[in-house]
Design an enzyme around this catalytic site. Structure first.
Site, short mmCIF file in Angstrom:
data_model
loop_
_atom_site.label_atom_id
_atom_site.label_comp_id
_atom_site.label_asym_id
_atom_site.label_seq_id
_atom_site.Cartn_x
_atom_site.Cartn_y
_atom_site.Cartn_z
N LEU A 125 0.51 6.37 -0.26
CA LEU A 125 1.03 7.43 0.61
C LEU A 125 2.12 8.25 -0.06
O LEU A 125 2.74 9.10 0.57
CB LEU A 125 1.60 6.80 1.89
CG LEU A 125 0.64 6.01 2.76
CD1 LEU A 125 1.38 5.38 3.93
CD2 LEU A 125 -0.49 6.91 3.26
N THR A 156 0.80 -1.23 0.00
CA THR A 156 0.00 0.00 0.00
C THR A 156 0.83 1.28 0.00
O THR A 156 0.28 2.38 0.11
CB THR A 156 -0.91 0.00 1.24
OG1 THR A 156 -0.12 -0.25 2.41
CG2 THR A 156 -1.97 -1.10 1.13
N GLU A 157 2.16 1.17 -0.16
CA GLU A 157 3.03 2.34 0.01
C GLU A 157 2.74 3.47 -0.97
O GLU A 157 2.79 4.65 -0.60
CB GLU A 157 4.50 1.91 -0.12
CG GLU A 157 5.02 1.09 1.05
CD GLU A 157 4.75 -0.41 0.91
OE1 GLU A 157 5.34 -1.18 1.68
OE2 GLU A 157 3.95 -0.79 0.02
N THR A 158 2.46 3.15 -2.24
CA THR A 158 2.31 4.21 -3.23
C THR A 158 1.08 5.08 -2.96
O THR A 158 1.00 6.21 -3.44
CB THR A 158 2.24 3.63 -4.66
OG1 THR A 158 1.21 2.65 -4.73
CG2 THR A 158 3.57 3.00 -5.04
N LEU A 169 4.85 6.88 -1.18
CA LEU A 169 6.11 6.18 -0.89
C LEU A 169 6.24 4.97 -1.81
O LEU A 169 5.40 4.75 -2.68
CB LEU A 169 6.14 5.75 0.58
CG LEU A 169 6.12 6.90 1.60
CD1 LEU A 169 6.00 6.35 3.02
CD2 LEU A 169 7.39 7.76 1.48
#
Length: 260
Positions: free
Chosen positions: A139, A135-137, A141
């Site tokens: 945010l 799920t980083e992208t 990231l």
């Protein structure tokens, strides 16, 4: 001995390493990274331990990075952020090269760094109700320090299906992607893990360790250069306007500017 994890070993030499922040969905804090790194060293040095099961307490396996830890990083300089990323990389490397079989019991949801934790296991089984996602992208990231382990487990082609989209997927797709070997009903997980553990108790521990090292030596390269590259990539992304917007939007409980 540990603040955020527990480590228990039974009479057979089967150690259970449990992420123990159930109220935080076992999100990884700086203290958890330190605890896991120390636990890996302790396990590696203990000849009585034959097999290790990695699991989580409560409803979630691991929700990724702790929110307070992420908030603290917003105010850090690039050098300090890199040092924090190295703590995560060091912990993952310690588990990935553990000279004992590491079996993941993914008893709940796994997001972000939780996927990385599953991918450093030699085999991971999960409950069929689990949701997973990188799920980083969302945010602003990127899944950087976990990237080498995710790519080693999934292969580039399968990883690219979920590596950049931040979409959630179920345990069945996690099996198809290679993150999990199997998904089972929650009531069957303990028995399924035991079936993975049992064969190792008839194997020579030194041969198991040597075979695991050989597999790692022959597998995708994950050395200091690769780890340093991931840390630099993450540090660079933290400096981007997207990271500022994405993380700020998350803590403000609003949509990021790019979200529909």
């Amino acid at each position: 001995m540990f603040e955020t994890i527990t480590l228990e070993t039974d009479a057979r030499g089967v150690a259970t390493l449990t992420l123990n922040r159930p109220d935080k969905h076992n999100a990884m804090s700086a203290q958890m990274l330190a605890d896991l790194t120390d636990a890996a060293a302790k396990i590696a040095a203990d000849d009585a331990i034959r097999v290790v099961v990695l699991t989580g307490a409560g409803k979630s396996f691991c929700a990724g990075g702790d929110l307070a830890w992420m908030r603290d990083q917003m105010s850090m300089d690039a050098e300090t952020r890199s040092a924090e990323a190295r703590k995560l990389a060091t912990m993952l490397g310690a588990l990935n090269t553990l000279p004992k079989p590491l079996i993941g019991a993914v008893q709940g949801n796994a997001f972000g760094g939780g996927i990385g934790m599953a991918c450093v296991c030699d085999v991971a089984l999960g409950v069929d109700t689990a949701k997973l996602g990188l799920t980083e992208t969302r945010l602003g990231l990127i899944p950087a320090t976990i990237g080498p382990y995710v790519l080693a487990r999934m292969g580039e082609g399968r990883a690219r299906r979920v590596f950049m989209s931040a979409r959630l997927f179920d345990a069945g797709e996690a099996v198809d992607l290679g993150i999990l070997a199997r998904s089972v009903p929650a009531e069957d997980l303990a028995a399924a893990i035991e079936r993975e553990v049992a064969p190792y108790l008839s194997c020579a521990p030194g041969a198991v360790a040597a075979a695991k090292k050989l597999a790692r030596d022959l597998g995708p390269r994950i050395d200091t250069e690769v780890v340093d590259h991931t840390i630099a990539a993450l540090a660079s992304q933290w400096e981007s306007p997207e990271a500022t917007e994405g993380i700020g939007a998350f803590f403000d409980k609003r949509k990021a500017s790019w979200a529909p």
